[in-house]
Motif scaffolding. Structure first.
Motif, PDB file in Angstrom:
ATOM      1  N   ASN A 115     -25.194  -3.014   8.535  1.00 23.42           N
ATOM      2  CA  ASN A 115     -25.014  -4.397   8.895  1.00 23.42           C
ATOM      3  C   ASN A 115     -24.641  -5.419   7.927  1.00 23.42           C
ATOM      4  N   THR A 116     -23.564  -5.022   7.374  1.00 27.02           N
ATOM      5  CA  THR A 116     -22.857  -6.028   6.337  1.00 27.02           C
ATOM      6  C   THR A 116     -21.519  -5.709   6.574  1.00 27.02           C
ATOM      7  N   PRO A 117     -20.831  -6.796   6.578  1.00 27.36           N
ATOM      8  CA  PRO A 117     -19.219  -6.746   6.669  1.00 27.36           C
ATOM      9  C   PRO A 117     -18.429  -5.596   5.760  1.00 27.36           C
ATOM     10  N   ILE A 118     -17.640  -5.069   6.426  1.00 29.38           N
ATOM     11  CA  ILE A 118     -17.024  -3.888   5.845  1.00 29.38           C
ATOM     12  C   ILE A 118     -15.808  -4.515   5.039  1.00 29.38           C
ATOM     13  N   LYS A 119     -15.748  -4.261   3.846  1.00 24.13           N
ATOM     14  CA  LYS A 119     -14.758  -4.792   2.794  1.00 24.13           C
ATOM     15  C   LYS A 119     -13.405  -3.733   2.885  1.00 24.13           C
ATOM     16  N   ILE A 120     -12.616  -4.165   3.265  1.00 23.97           N
ATOM     17  CA  ILE A 120     -11.337  -3.398   3.282  1.00 23.97           C
ATOM     18  C   ILE A 120     -10.214  -3.493   2.175  1.00 23.97           C
ATOM     19  N   SER A 121     -10.197  -2.335   1.558  1.00 22.76           N
ATOM     20  CA  SER A 121      -9.266  -2.218   0.403  1.00 22.76           C
ATOM     21  C   SER A 121      -7.866  -2.733   0.523  1.00 22.76           C
ATOM     22  N   ASP A 122      -7.196  -2.926  -0.395  1.00 23.69           N
ATOM     23  CA  ASP A 122      -5.674  -3.331  -0.023  1.00 23.69           C
ATOM     24  C   ASP A 122      -4.969  -2.283   0.420  1.00 23.69           C
ATOM     25  N   LEU A 123      -4.130  -2.487   1.402  1.00 24.41           N
ATOM     26  CA  LEU A 123      -3.365  -1.581   1.957  1.00 24.41           C
ATOM     27  C   LEU A 123      -1.791  -1.675   1.734  1.00 24.41           C
ATOM     28  N   SER A 124      -1.384  -0.451   1.354  1.00 25.59           N
ATOM     29  CA  SER A 124       0.103  -0.825   1.131  1.00 25.59           C
ATOM     30  C   SER A 124       1.177   0.319   1.827  1.00 25.59           C
ATOM     31  N   GLY A 125       2.533   0.133   1.845  1.00 29.28           N
ATOM     32  CA  GLY A 125       3.298   0.800   2.404  1.00 29.28           C
ATOM     33  C   GLY A 125       4.958   0.286   1.816  1.00 29.28           C
ATOM     34  N   THR A 126       5.716   0.993   1.942  1.00 29.33           N
ATOM     35  CA  THR A 126       7.215   0.816   1.645  1.00 29.33           C
ATOM     36  C   THR A 126       8.133   0.594   2.747  1.00 29.33           C
ATOM     37  N   TYR A 127       8.547  -0.550   2.744  1.00 30.22           N
ATOM     38  CA  TYR A 127       9.469  -1.060   3.904  1.00 30.22           C
ATOM     39  C   TYR A 127      10.958  -1.009   3.378  1.00 30.22           C
ATOM     40  N   THR A 128      11.896  -0.354   4.106  1.00 30.78           N
ATOM     41  CA  THR A 128      13.176  -0.074   3.739  1.00 30.78           C
ATOM     42  C   THR A 128      13.956  -1.017   4.816  1.00 30.78           C
ATOM     43  N   PRO A 129      14.772  -1.926   4.441  1.00 31.78           N
ATOM     44  CA  PRO A 129      15.564  -2.895   5.460  1.00 31.78           C
ATOM     45  C   PRO A 129      16.694  -2.028   5.905  1.00 31.78           C
ATOM     46  N   LYS A 130      16.907  -2.270   7.355  1.00 30.88           N
ATOM     47  CA  LYS A 130      17.978  -1.184   8.023  1.00 30.88           C
ATOM     48  C   LYS A 130      18.778  -2.616   8.686  1.00 30.88           C
ATOM     49  N   LYS A 131      18.555  -3.834   8.335  1.00 32.27           N
ATOM     50  CA  LYS A 131      19.403  -5.307   8.816  1.00 32.27           C
ATOM     51  C   LYS A 131      19.156  -6.170   7.666  1.00 32.27           C
ATOM     52  N   SER A 132      20.176  -7.019   7.438  1.00 30.38           N
ATOM     53  CA  SER A 132      20.230  -7.901   6.345  1.00 30.38           C
ATOM     54  C   SER A 132      19.726  -9.297   7.176  1.00 30.38           C
TER      55      SER A 132
END
Length: 235
Positions: A115-132
């Motif tokens: 019954n306490t707020p769940i602390k979310i860890s940092d989430l990450s991923g890699t974004y590769t642009p397909k358009k400028s």
């Protein structure tokens, strides 16, 4: 072309080159955005508002995107032991690109009391642009898996983008970006301000390059002046 005209043309070209290099630097804008999450849990619906921060740092041919929660989201009626909860989320892409970017993170590194707020860890991923062009990054759906159950939290207040990047595609134009999720073991301190981003660092570097070009042009003009004066003295 006369000596004076050649000197003036050289200095003007150097100044223009410096300006063009500076203007070509990519732009990044970041801000912390409050997101109102409505969560579907195994024991009923819950809601929570959490400020979301998204950072982007250039990495190879793409960008390392990190999503951070400044407050806990949802809760559990029972204690969640160490490693019992695994979070993931999506980030909505807009502007020049579209679709979603998946980000993931590690399981909880400490027990979460009931019954306490769940602390979310940092989430990450890699974004590769397909358009400028300018691409926006907005908080999407958060998914929490724990003890064989799944909780889904969806933004309901139509939050604005937490990050805007001016990106350049590596080769050709497409319609969507690609993503590879990976965990991040530590939480970044946002400090409630703007995020430090790779493109801003690039802007500084390119600005320095422009200044170097300008100084080189000035040196060339000075060399021509001395050469011209020396030639006149030798006549």
């Amino acid at each position: 072309m006369s000596y004076r005209k050649r000197t003036a043309a050289l200095a003007s070209a150097a100044a223009l080159a410096g300006s063009v290099v500076w203007m070509a630097a990519p732009v990044a804008r970041a801000e912390v955005v409050d997101v109102n999450y409505q969560c579907k849990t195994p024991i009923g619906d819950k809601s929570a508002v959490s400020p979301i921060d998204i950072k982007g740092v250039e990495s190879g041919g793409g960008y390392r995107i990190t999503m951070s929660w400044q407050k806990g989201v949802s809760s559990s009626p029972v204690e969640l032991g160490k490693g019992a909860m695994t979070p993931s989320a999506t980030i909505a892409l807009g502007g020049a690109d579209g679709g979603t970017l998946s980000v993931t993170g590690p399981a909880n590194d400490a027990a979460i009391p009931a019954n306490t707020p769940i602390k979310i860890s940092d989430l990450s991923g890699t974004y590769t642009p397909k358009k400028s062009g300018e691409v926006t990054f907005t908080a999407g759906v958060l998914t929490i898996k724990a003890l064989g159950t799944t909780t889904t939290c969806t933004p309901t207040n139509d939050p604005g983008p937490s990050l805007t990047l001016d990106v350049r595609a590596a080769g050709g134009d497409g319609t969507t970006g690609s993503a590879q999720g990976s965990g991040s073991g530590s939480r970044s301190d946002t400090g409630g301000g703007l995020a430090q981003t790779g493109p801003e660092d690039s802007a500084v570097a390119l600005g320095t390059l422009g200044g170097t070009v300008l100084l080189a042009g000035a040196a060339g003009a000075l060399w021509l002046t001395r050469r011209h004066q020396g030639a006149r003295a030798g006549r």
